[in-house]
Design an enzyme around this catalytic site. Structure first.
Site, PDB file in Angstrom:
ATOM      1  N   HIS A 139     -72.319  29.519  23.477  1.00  9.30           N
ATOM      2  CA  HIS A 139     -73.094  29.354  22.200  1.00  9.30           C
ATOM      3  C   HIS A 139     -73.460  30.769  21.807  1.00  9.30           C
ATOM      4  O   HIS A 139     -73.907  30.976  20.612  1.00  9.30           O
ATOM      5  CB  HIS A 139     -74.365  28.700  22.738  1.00  9.30           C
ATOM      6  CG  HIS A 139     -74.831  28.353  21.153  1.00  9.30           C
ATOM      7  ND1 HIS A 139     -74.778  28.616  19.846  1.00  9.30           N
ATOM      8  CD2 HIS A 139     -75.586  26.900  20.766  1.00  9.30           C
ATOM      9  CE1 HIS A 139     -75.195  27.792  18.953  1.00  9.30           C
ATOM     10  NE2 HIS A 139     -75.812  26.954  19.597  1.00  9.30           N
ATOM     11  N   TYR A 172     -86.743  20.672  16.787  1.00  8.48           N
ATOM     12  CA  TYR A 172     -85.854  21.718  16.326  1.00  8.48           C
ATOM     13  C   TYR A 172     -84.582  21.262  15.648  1.00  8.48           C
ATOM     14  O   TYR A 172     -84.154  20.503  16.324  1.00  8.48           O
ATOM     15  CB  TYR A 172     -85.382  22.598  17.655  1.00  8.48           C
ATOM     16  CG  TYR A 172     -84.432  23.643  17.149  1.00  8.48           C
ATOM     17  CD1 TYR A 172     -84.586  24.993  16.528  1.00  8.48           C
ATOM     18  CD2 TYR A 172     -82.843  23.243  16.834  1.00  8.48           C
ATOM     19  CE1 TYR A 172     -83.754  25.796  16.126  1.00  8.48           C
ATOM     20  CE2 TYR A 172     -82.076  24.101  16.614  1.00  8.48           C
ATOM     21  CZ  TYR A 172     -82.387  25.549  16.264  1.00  8.48           C
ATOM     22  OH  TYR A 172     -81.197  26.031  15.911  1.00  8.48           O
ATOM     23  N   ASP A 199     -78.980  14.316   5.550  1.00  4.14           N
ATOM     24  CA  ASP A 199     -79.437  15.070   6.699  1.00  4.14           C
ATOM     25  C   ASP A 199     -81.068  14.638   6.945  1.00  4.14           C
ATOM     26  O   ASP A 199     -81.497  14.302   8.055  1.00  4.14           O
ATOM     27  CB  ASP A 199     -79.459  16.521   6.302  1.00  4.14           C
ATOM     28  CG  ASP A 199     -80.151  17.227   7.512  1.00  4.14           C
ATOM     29  OD1 ASP A 199     -79.702  16.876   8.880  1.00  4.14           O
ATOM     30  OD2 ASP A 199     -81.079  17.957   7.569  1.00  4.14           O
ATOM     31  N   LYS A 219     -76.925   8.101  -0.273  1.00  5.75           N
ATOM     32  CA  LYS A 219     -76.969   8.847  -1.472  1.00  5.75           C
ATOM     33  C   LYS A 219     -77.125   8.015  -2.871  1.00  5.75           C
ATOM     34  O   LYS A 219     -77.925   8.373  -3.614  1.00  5.75           O
ATOM     35  CB  LYS A 219     -75.922   9.618  -1.681  1.00  5.75           C
ATOM     36  CG  LYS A 219     -75.713  10.866  -0.588  1.00  5.75           C
ATOM     37  CD  LYS A 219     -74.668  11.796  -1.106  1.00  5.75           C
ATOM     38  CE  LYS A 219     -75.010  12.682  -2.139  1.00  5.75           C
ATOM     39  NZ  LYS A 219     -74.214  14.034  -2.202  1.00  5.75           N
ATOM     40  N   THR A 267     -78.989  31.520  12.257  1.00  2.50           N
ATOM     41  CA  THR A 267     -79.937  30.195  12.011  1.00  2.50           C
ATOM     42  C   THR A 267     -81.424  30.663  11.819  1.00  2.50           C
ATOM     43  O   THR A 267     -81.854  31.591  12.504  1.00  2.50           O
ATOM     44  CB  THR A 267     -79.739  29.220  13.402  1.00  2.50           C
ATOM     45  OG1 THR A 267     -80.112  29.870  14.508  1.00  2.50           O
ATOM     46  CG2 THR A 267     -78.469  28.897  13.573  1.00  2.50           C
ATOM     47  N   LEU A 294     -81.438   9.801  -1.409  1.00  3.33           N
ATOM     48  CA  LEU A 294     -81.858  10.266  -0.418  1.00  3.33           C
ATOM     49  C   LEU A 294     -80.926  11.169   0.079  1.00  3.33           C
ATOM     50  O   LEU A 294     -79.849  10.932   0.005  1.00  3.33           O
ATOM     51  CB  LEU A 294     -82.504   9.055   0.787  1.00  3.33           C
ATOM     52  CG  LEU A 294     -83.206   8.205   0.426  1.00  3.33           C
ATOM     53  CD1 LEU A 294     -83.500   7.180   1.549  1.00  3.33           C
ATOM     54  CD2 LEU A 294     -84.700   8.731  -0.109  1.00  3.33           C
ATOM     55  N   HIS A 295     -81.405  12.411   0.746  1.00  3.03           N
ATOM     56  CA  HIS A 295     -80.448  13.306   1.369  1.00  3.03           C
ATOM     57  C   HIS A 295     -80.194  12.997   2.608  1.00  3.03           C
ATOM     58  O   HIS A 295     -80.951  12.660   3.478  1.00  3.03           O
ATOM     59  CB  HIS A 295     -81.353  14.799   1.531  1.00  3.03           C
ATOM     60  CG  HIS A 295     -80.428  15.746   1.757  1.00  3.03           C
ATOM     61  ND1 HIS A 295     -79.767  16.137   3.165  1.00  3.03           N
ATOM     62  CD2 HIS A 295     -79.930  16.878   1.147  1.00  3.03           C
ATOM     63  CE1 HIS A 295     -78.937  17.138   2.892  1.00  3.03           C
ATOM     64  NE2 HIS A 295     -79.171  17.641   1.649  1.00  3.03           N
TER      65      HIS A 295
END
Length: 534
Positions: A249, A361, A339, A332, A374, A336-337
């Protein structure tokens, strides 16, 4: 020093834990959803085709023809893509470093050889011959040679297992290995410089498009002698023709691998999983085995690393399930979003399961900025907590609950935009904390307050989450803390696929139960949107 470097060091390079277990991300290859269902005897053929597609992606990067990612009309920084190939983390006694050898054609020569791990042994061959890329039949020839050789000879020592060790231990063994014989350093550097690593894994995970659990577990916690844990990209090819990956990562975020995997997936789909070009195989050199000089200490360290690794990963509980009642299309339709939908459902689920809010997080990309990676988006807001409380209070009406939920959605969307636009605060706080340390100033009281840690500060989030995207590509991570969960999810038009991990040794967490309850929360939210009167 820039915050970019501070963050990289603090988040990834200074940690002494096994990064292969605790930091790397992995996931199944999605191809079994269409042209490549699990089928015995297809490992080498499919790997050859996959490798060729990966090489074509590398070629685009070399020629600088890879399309720039966009967010609306804004171009996103592509710097992380330089770290996908020819990149490796190098262990250090107190801090690791990243070695990157990738170059575009305008910048000069770039390493083009591949490393293959098979039966505890390490092989190398070049992906180019006379300047031309090897074709799938030629790659097939090379991989077949390696597999046949390993099948007829004793298993190797499994040097790669050392990359799963605690970082200082691995660094000390590596230094000892280099002192043993000068050739060992050049062989280690050959692995570091390689394009990527191909792992020919004899495991036979049983998996279907509805259940990726076993492949996902093996991608994160499979055979340590067949993963070079420090390498930016390990392509894992299982014996039954299924695929996975394991990536360090430190050099890049998951979206780089998602982009590559989506490219492979689309090409497999376009070509119906077949090679339709020439079957001609040129007279190319056979693969060479990397023969290290070992002593008994190194062999003992390898055994010790394997034992420790298997003990640690035996504690990992991981499930990867598809919720197929609905997906992005219906979410949708309710305006609504998608994510935010999953994140808000997760907060409700955690609250129901544990009786209190869960500090969380979520990855927010900052790639609209130079070298952006990020920012921490914190979905556990006061608005969400108020809504969660209303959902377990029988005196609150559905209309009131819906009103509170829409407030929580609005807050989540606002925070995500702020983080993406450089107005988050976690990276800023990290910079202040490191500045105080570097200038021998007293640590600000904020960082000593127990509430800082309880709210997730210092990497103590009980929910570590990320949207992998809106594709067929999946991924997974382990939890940040012993009493937490790791949760990666992908959202498609007709389904939401969730990979959830927890530690078995924690009596308070259960990945299986959390996933089941999360799917119920999805249903509850849609039902509320359909029936509640404001």
């Amino acid at each position: 020093m820039q915050l970019e470097e501070w963050w990289l060091n603090t988040a990834y390079l200074e940690t002494r834990l096994s990064t292969q277990i605790y930091h790397n991300f992995g996931g199944p290859g999605s191809y079994i959803e269409h042209y490549w269902p699990v089928k015995e005897g297809t490992q080498i053929e499919r790997t050859s085709i996959s490798v060729w597609h990966i090489l074509k992606f590398w070629e685009q990067m070399r020629k600088e023809t890879l399309a720039v990612h966009m967010s609306g009309l804004k171009p996103l920084d592509m710097d992380q893509f330089r770290m996908l190939f020819c990149t490796c983390k190098v262990p250090g006694i107190v801090q690791d470093s990243i070695a990157n050898y990738f170059k575009t054609e305008n910048e000069g020569e770039c390493p083009s050889h591949l490393i293959v791990l098979c039966e505890g042994r390490i092989f190398e061959f070049d992906s180019l011959h006379d300047g031309q890329m090897l074709s799938p039949p030629e790659i097939f020839r090379q991989l077949s040679y390696i597999k046949n050789k390993c099948g007829n000879e004793p298993e190797g020592p499994g040097l790669a297992a050392l990359t799963s060790e605690e970082r200082t231990s691995w660094a000390k063994t590596r230094n000892h290995l280099i002192r043993l014989h000068p050739k060992n350093l050049s062989l280690l550097e050959k692995i570091q410089r390689s394009l990527f690593v191909i792992c020919l894994d004899e495991s036979k995970p049983q998996a279907t498009p509805e259940d990726y659990t076993e492949i996902t577990r093996l991608s994160l916690a499979g055979n340590p002698t067949l993963r070079w844990g420090d390498k930016s990209y390990n392509l894992i090819a299982f014996s039954n023709g299924s695929f996975a990956s394991n990536c360090d990562h430190a050099p890049f975020d998951a979206m780089v691998l998602v982009s590559l995997s989506s490219y492979i997936d689309s090409k497999v789909f376009e070509t119906e999983g077949k090679w339709k070009g020439s079957d001609k195989v040129r007279n190319i050199p056979l693969p060479e085995e990397l023969m290290f000089n070992f002593d008994q200490k190194v062999l003992n360290d390898i055994t010790c690393a394997k034992d420790k690794y298997y003990k640690q990963v035996s504690d990992l509980q991981l499930v990867n399930y598809a919720f197929t009642t609905f997906g992005k299309a219906l979410i949708k339709k309710h305006h609504l979003h998608p994510d935010a939908f999953v994140q808000i459902a997760l907060q409700l689920t955690y609250y129901r399961c544990h009786g209190h809010p869960g500090c969380c997080y979520e990855t927010a990309t900052t790639r609209q900025f130079y070298h952006g990676r990020t920012e921490t988006m914190r979905p556990c807001t006061t608005e969400i907590v108020e809504w969660c409380k209303s959902m377990v209070d029988p005196t609150v009406t559905q209309g009131q609950r819906k009103h509170l939920m829409l407030k929580a959605f609005a807050r989540h969307n606002k925070l995500m935009k702020e983080c993406e636009n450089g107005r988050g605060f976690d990276r800023h706080l990290l910079g202040l904390q490191i500045l105080a340390k570097e200038h021998n100033l007293p640590v600000p009281e904020l960082f000593l307050d127990p509430a800082f840690t309880r709210s997730g500060g210092g990497g103590n989030f009980v929910l570590s989450t990320s949207l992998v995207g809106y594709t067929r590509i999946a991924g997974a991570v382990v939890p940040m803390v012993k009493h937490g969960y790791g949760l990666f999810y992908r959202i498609r038009d007709d389904r939401i696929v969730v990979a959830c991990s927890a530690w078995k040794s924690c009596p308070d967490t259960d990945a299986e139960n959390l996933s089941k309850e999360l799917f119920q929360s999805f249903q509850d939210i849609i039902q509320m949107m359909s029936t509640a009167q404001m």
